[in-house]
Design an enzyme around this catalytic site. Structure first.
Site, PDB file in Angstrom:
ATOM      1  CB  SER A  16      -0.934  -0.004   1.217  1.00 24.09           C
ATOM      2  OG  SER A  16      -0.221  -0.259   2.398  1.00 24.09           O
ATOM      3  CD  GLU A  18       0.715   7.550   5.344  1.00 22.61           C
ATOM      4  OE1 GLU A  18       0.668   6.419   5.877  1.00 22.61           O
ATOM      5  OE2 GLU A  18       1.129   8.566   5.931  1.00 22.61           O
ATOM      6  CG  ASP A 109       0.502  13.484  17.445  1.00 20.20           C
ATOM      7  OD1 ASP A 109       0.472  12.838  18.512  1.00 20.20           O
ATOM      8  OD2 ASP A 109       1.164  13.142  16.447  1.00 20.20           O
ATOM      9  CG  PHE A 217       9.604  13.645   7.877  1.00 20.93           C
ATOM     10  CD1 PHE A 217       8.748  14.743   7.871  1.00 20.93           C
ATOM     11  CD2 PHE A 217      10.045  13.140   6.663  1.00 20.93           C
ATOM     12  CE1 PHE A 217       8.366  15.322   6.683  1.00 20.93           C
ATOM     13  CE2 PHE A 217       9.669  13.719   5.474  1.00 20.93           C
ATOM     14  CZ  PHE A 217       8.833  14.811   5.477  1.00 20.93           C
ATOM     15  CG  HIS A 267       1.628   1.769   4.603  1.00 22.26           C
ATOM     16  ND1 HIS A 267       0.415   1.905   3.950  1.00 22.26           N
ATOM     17  CD2 HIS A 267       1.881   2.991   5.163  1.00 22.26           C
ATOM     18  CE1 HIS A 267      -0.036   3.148   4.105  1.00 22.26           C
ATOM     19  NE2 HIS A 267       0.839   3.830   4.828  1.00 22.26           N
TER      20      HIS A 267
HETATM   21  P1  FAD Z   1      -2.993   5.482  20.593  1.00 23.58           P
HETATM   22  O1  FAD Z   1      -2.945   4.068  20.192  1.00 23.58           O
HETATM   23  O2  FAD Z   1      -4.246   5.987  21.223  1.00 23.58           O
HETATM   24  O3  FAD Z   1      -1.751   5.734  21.568  1.00 23.58           O
HETATM   25  C1  FAD Z   1      -1.329   7.053  21.871  1.00 23.58           C
HETATM   26  C2  FAD Z   1      -0.464   7.061  23.120  1.00 23.58           C
HETATM   27  O4  FAD Z   1      -1.288   6.839  24.263  1.00 23.58           O
HETATM   28  C3  FAD Z   1       0.605   5.978  23.186  1.00 23.58           C
HETATM   29  O5  FAD Z   1       1.689   6.511  23.900  1.00 23.58           O
HETATM   30  C4  FAD Z   1      -0.054   4.851  23.966  1.00 23.58           C
HETATM   31  O6  FAD Z   1       0.895   4.043  24.638  1.00 23.58           O
HETATM   32  C5  FAD Z   1      -0.920   5.637  24.938  1.00 23.58           C
HETATM   33  N1  FAD Z   1      -2.186   4.990  25.291  1.00 23.58           N
HETATM   34  C6  FAD Z   1      -2.996   4.283  24.476  1.00 23.58           C
HETATM   35  N2  FAD Z   1      -4.098   3.871  25.140  1.00 23.58           N
HETATM   36  C7  FAD Z   1      -3.978   4.350  26.400  1.00 23.58           C
HETATM   37  C8  FAD Z   1      -4.797   4.270  27.567  1.00 23.58           C
HETATM   38  N3  FAD Z   1      -5.959   3.607  27.556  1.00 23.58           N
HETATM   39  N4  FAD Z   1      -4.363   4.889  28.707  1.00 23.58           N
HETATM   40  C9  FAD Z   1      -3.174   5.564  28.719  1.00 23.58           C
HETATM   41  N5  FAD Z   1      -2.354   5.658  27.647  1.00 23.58           N
HETATM   42  C10 FAD Z   1      -2.760   5.070  26.500  1.00 23.58           C
HETATM   43  N6  FAD Z   1      -1.550  11.343  12.742  1.00 23.58           N
HETATM   44  C11 FAD Z   1      -2.443  12.218  12.201  1.00 23.58           C
HETATM   45  O7  FAD Z   1      -2.776  13.216  12.832  1.00 23.58           O
HETATM   46  N7  FAD Z   1      -2.979  11.984  10.957  1.00 23.58           N
HETATM   47  C12 FAD Z   1      -2.689  10.892  10.232  1.00 23.58           C
HETATM   48  O8  FAD Z   1      -3.193  10.730   9.118  1.00 23.58           O
HETATM   49  C13 FAD Z   1      -1.768   9.934  10.781  1.00 23.58           C
HETATM   50  N8  FAD Z   1      -1.457   8.796  10.126  1.00 23.58           N
HETATM   51  C14 FAD Z   1      -0.649   7.854  10.718  1.00 23.58           C
HETATM   52  C15 FAD Z   1      -0.425   6.641  10.070  1.00 23.58           C
HETATM   53  C16 FAD Z   1       0.380   5.662  10.643  1.00 23.58           C
HETATM   54  C17 FAD Z   1       0.580   4.344   9.931  1.00 23.58           C
HETATM   55  C18 FAD Z   1       1.025   5.927  11.895  1.00 23.58           C
HETATM   56  C19 FAD Z   1       1.948   4.903  12.499  1.00 23.58           C
HETATM   57  C20 FAD Z   1       0.798   7.129  12.549  1.00 23.58           C
HETATM   58  C21 FAD Z   1      -0.044   8.104  11.989  1.00 23.58           C
HETATM   59  N9  FAD Z   1      -0.323   9.311  12.628  1.00 23.58           N
HETATM   60  C22 FAD Z   1      -1.213  10.215  12.069  1.00 23.58           C
HETATM   61  C23 FAD Z   1       0.335   9.657  13.906  1.00 23.58           C
HETATM   62  C24 FAD Z   1      -0.504   9.289  15.132  1.00 23.58           C
HETATM   63  O9  FAD Z   1      -1.739   9.942  15.119  1.00 23.58           O
HETATM   64  C25 FAD Z   1       0.303   9.706  16.362  1.00 23.58           C
HETATM   65  O10 FAD Z   1       1.453   8.907  16.484  1.00 23.58           O
HETATM   66  C26 FAD Z   1      -0.469   9.759  17.668  1.00 23.58           C
HETATM   67  O11 FAD Z   1       0.372  10.375  18.646  1.00 23.58           O
HETATM   68  C27 FAD Z   1      -0.866   8.400  18.231  1.00 23.58           C
HETATM   69  O12 FAD Z   1      -1.864   7.829  17.539  1.00 23.58           O
HETATM   70  P2  FAD Z   1      -2.284   6.304  17.847  1.00 23.58           P
HETATM   71  O13 FAD Z   1      -3.489   6.040  17.053  1.00 23.58           O
HETATM   72  O14 FAD Z   1      -1.126   5.415  17.728  1.00 23.58           O
HETATM   73  O15 FAD Z   1      -2.682   6.479  19.402  1.00 23.58           O
END
Ligand code: FAD
Length: 290
Positions: A16, A18, A109, A217, A267
């Site tokens: 894939s 992006e 974020d 980055f 990816h």
């Molecule tokens: P989560 O899985 O929610 O985790 C975030 C943090 O919180 C981690 O440190 C985790 O350990 C902690 N955590 C999780 N659950 C809990 C809980 N229940 N209690 C306490 N702590 C917890 N960002 C964008 O804004 N737009 C995008 O399009 C985008 N695309 C991405 C694509 C990929 C493939 C990747 C790897 C990242 C992408 N990101 C994007 C970045 C991402 O949004 C950030 O890294 C963000 O900080 C974390 O998102 P997450 O979904 O991994 O969060």
């Protein structure tokens, strides 16, 4: 025959690419051509990023429509932070209505200095649960994984635990943050499997040809540039050709190692360009049939 050279032999291996939304009609037209070139490698889908808080909502939606018009499955990224539950459900319904059936479910974020995150969903596992609760299995739901751990994580065990929680909420596959250390990936996958995770964890690959961009980055997302790579890239100074050639070799070699070690696909973070990702794919899978 080497299954890496022939992706069609391994139907479970995914590929894939992006993109991020463009801001101008010229950018959009250029991006359509970029996807045309990458489509020759038979990707499973093209994804499009989205700014947290809905900041690129229209651009992401337009890119997703373009991808679907090109007869390729599209996966919008959906960062949930700063959005209310009903807004998320509305957006998901809109995606479903235009023919989207996979998405990348993220927390996103929190932009500094804003009040985001004070209400609504807080973590990606809550978003995955919402997607499954409201839409059943309609969306193949992909989550983010961090072989070098999420930048906000204080310890590896907690980060893994939260990843497992996200998977147990119903995620169908995961894509990793990019990395340059294949062992970090293998180690993370081993740990996740030992913790009961059995969904595919697909490595995210960043093809680079600019040292300064890479540093920018990586500082933002917590990915480590190994010292040897940093120093070597630095030693090329402004010699763009050498940086490109070296980086292509390093990244291709890592992709081959990942696939040989059992990675379920690749990816590519294309940065809206075809040339680097296409060159790596050619080296790995062979030139696409004309
Ligand atoms: P989560 O899985 O929610 O985790 C975030 C943090 O919180 C981690 O440190 C985790 O350990 C902690 N955590 C999780 N659950 C809990 C809980 N229940 N209690 C306490 N702590 C917890 N960002 C964008 O804004 N737009 C995008 O399009 C985008 N695309 C991405 C694509 C990929 C493939 C990747 C790897 C990242 C992408 N990101 C994007 C970045 C991402 O949004 C950030 O890294 C963000 O900080 C974390 O998102 P997450 O979904 O991994 O969060």
């Amino acid at each position: 025959e080497n299954p890496i050279r022939n992706p069609t032999m391994t139907t479970s291996r995914s590929l894939s690419f992006e993109f991020f939304p463009t801001r101008t009609p010229e950018g959009r037209a250029k991006q359509i051509l970029v996807r045309q070139e990458l489509k020759q490698f038979n990707p499973q889908f093209f994804s499009c990023t989205s700014g947290a808080g809905g900041s690129t909502r229209e651009g992401t939606l337009q890119t997703v429509r373009d991808i679907l018009n090109e007869q390729t499955p599209a996966a919008p990224h959906l960062p949930c932070i700063g959005m209310l539950e009903n807004e998320i459900v509305e957006l998901l319904q809109q995606y479903k209505d235009i023919g989207v059936n996979r998405l990348i479910a993220l927390r996103g974020d929190i932009p500094s200095g804003t009040g985001f995150g004070m209400e609504g969903l807080r973590y990606a596992n809550e978003l995955v649960a919402l997607v499954k609760q409201k839409f059943g299995d309609h969306f193949h739901t992909i989550v983010a994984a961090y072989p070098e751990y999420h930048p906000q994580s204080q310890n590896a065990a907690d980060d893994l635990r939260y990843f497992v929680q996200k998977v147990n909420a119903g995620a169908d596959s995961a894509i990793t943050q990019y990395f340059f250390n294949a062992d970090a990936y293998f180690n993370f996958v081993d740990d996740a499997q030992r913790a009961g995770v059995d969904i595919p964890i697909i490595p995210g690959i960043i093809p680079v040809d600019s040292f300064t961009k890479l540093v920018r980055f990586s500082d933002m997302c917590g990915a480590e540039i190994p010292r040897w790579l940093r120093l070597k890239l630095y030693s090329y100074a402004d010699d763009a050709e050498s940086i490109r050639a070296f980086a292509l070799d390093v990244v291709t070699h890592m992709c081959e190692r990942l696939l040989q070690g059992g990675a379920p696909g690749l990816h590519f973070y294309t940065l809206n360009r075809a040339d680097l990702s296409a060159e790596i794919c050619k080296r790995i899978y062979g030139a696409p049939a004309k």
